[in-house]
Design a protein around this motif. Structure first.
Motif, short mmCIF file in Angstrom:
data_model
loop_
_atom_site.label_atom_id
_atom_site.label_comp_id
_atom_site.label_asym_id
_atom_site.label_seq_id
_atom_site.Cartn_x
_atom_site.Cartn_y
_atom_site.Cartn_z
N GLY A 3 0.83 -1.20 0.00
CA GLY A 3 0.00 0.00 0.00
C GLY A 3 0.87 1.26 0.00
O GLY A 3 1.93 1.29 0.62
N LEU A 4 0.43 2.30 -0.72
CA LEU A 4 1.18 3.56 -0.80
C LEU A 4 0.62 4.57 0.18
O LEU A 4 -0.60 4.67 0.37
CB LEU A 4 1.10 4.12 -2.22
CG LEU A 4 1.82 3.32 -3.29
CD1 LEU A 4 1.55 3.91 -4.66
CD2 LEU A 4 3.30 3.25 -3.02
N HIS A 5 1.53 5.35 0.79
CA HIS A 5 1.15 6.33 1.81
C HIS A 5 1.99 7.59 1.66
O HIS A 5 3.08 7.56 1.09
CB HIS A 5 1.37 5.75 3.21
CG HIS A 5 0.66 4.46 3.42
ND1 HIS A 5 -0.69 4.39 3.62
CD2 HIS A 5 1.10 3.19 3.42
CE1 HIS A 5 -1.04 3.12 3.75
NE2 HIS A 5 0.04 2.37 3.63
N ASP A 6 1.49 8.69 2.21
CA ASP A 6 2.28 9.92 2.25
C ASP A 6 3.52 9.69 3.10
O ASP A 6 3.56 8.80 3.94
CB ASP A 6 1.46 11.06 2.87
CG ASP A 6 0.32 11.51 1.95
OD1 ASP A 6 0.47 11.39 0.72
OD2 ASP A 6 -0.70 11.97 2.48
N VAL A 7 4.53 10.53 2.91
CA VAL A 7 5.80 10.35 3.62
C VAL A 7 5.66 10.54 5.13
O VAL A 7 6.50 10.08 5.88
CB VAL A 7 6.91 11.28 3.06
CG1 VAL A 7 7.27 10.88 1.64
CG2 VAL A 7 6.49 12.73 3.12
N ALA A 8 4.60 11.17 5.59
CA ALA A 8 4.40 11.38 7.03
C ALA A 8 3.75 10.17 7.72
O ALA A 8 3.64 10.15 8.94
CB ALA A 8 3.53 12.61 7.25
N ALA A 9 3.37 9.15 6.97
CA ALA A 9 2.68 7.99 7.55
C ALA A 9 3.57 7.26 8.55
O ALA A 9 4.77 7.13 8.34
CB ALA A 9 2.24 7.04 6.45
N THR A 10 2.97 6.79 9.63
CA THR A 10 3.68 6.00 10.63
C THR A 10 3.11 4.60 10.75
O THR A 10 3.67 3.75 11.44
CB THR A 10 3.63 6.68 12.00
OG1 THR A 10 2.27 6.83 12.39
CG2 THR A 10 4.33 8.03 11.97
N GLU A 11 1.97 4.35 10.08
CA GLU A 11 1.30 3.06 10.11
C GLU A 11 0.59 2.86 8.78
O GLU A 11 0.09 3.82 8.20
CB GLU A 11 0.27 3.04 11.24
CG GLU A 11 -0.52 1.77 11.34
CD GLU A 11 -1.52 1.81 12.50
OE1 GLU A 11 -2.68 1.45 12.26
OE2 GLU A 11 -1.12 2.20 13.61
#
Length: 55
Positions: free
Chosen positions: A38-46
Motif C-alpha cells: 500500500g502507498l502512503h504519504d511520507v508522514a505515515a507511521t502506520e
C-alpha cells in the motif's frame, strides 16, 4: 566467531530472503508498505491498509 543468528541470517540471505528489520520501501515520492504494498504519504507511521508498523 559467528553467532547462530549470523549463520542463520547468512543462510536466509543466500536464498533471497531479507534479514534486516522491515522498514518502509520508497515508491516515487510515497512510502510503500513492505507487507501489502500500500502507498502512503511520507508522514505515515502506520499502514492504513493492513495496519503494519515498523518496529
Amino acid at each position: 566467531m559467528a553467532t547462530n543468528g549470523d549463520v542463520f541470517d547468512e543462510f536466509l540471505e543466500q536464498r533471497g530472503h531479507r534479514t534486516e528489520a522491515p522498514s518502509w520501501d520508497q515508491a516515487y515520492n510515497k512510502k510503500q508498505c513492505p507487507e501489502c504494498m500500500g502507498l502512503h504519504d511520507v508522514a505515515a507511521t502506520e499502514c492504513s491498509v493492513c495496519g503494519w508498523t515498523p518496529n
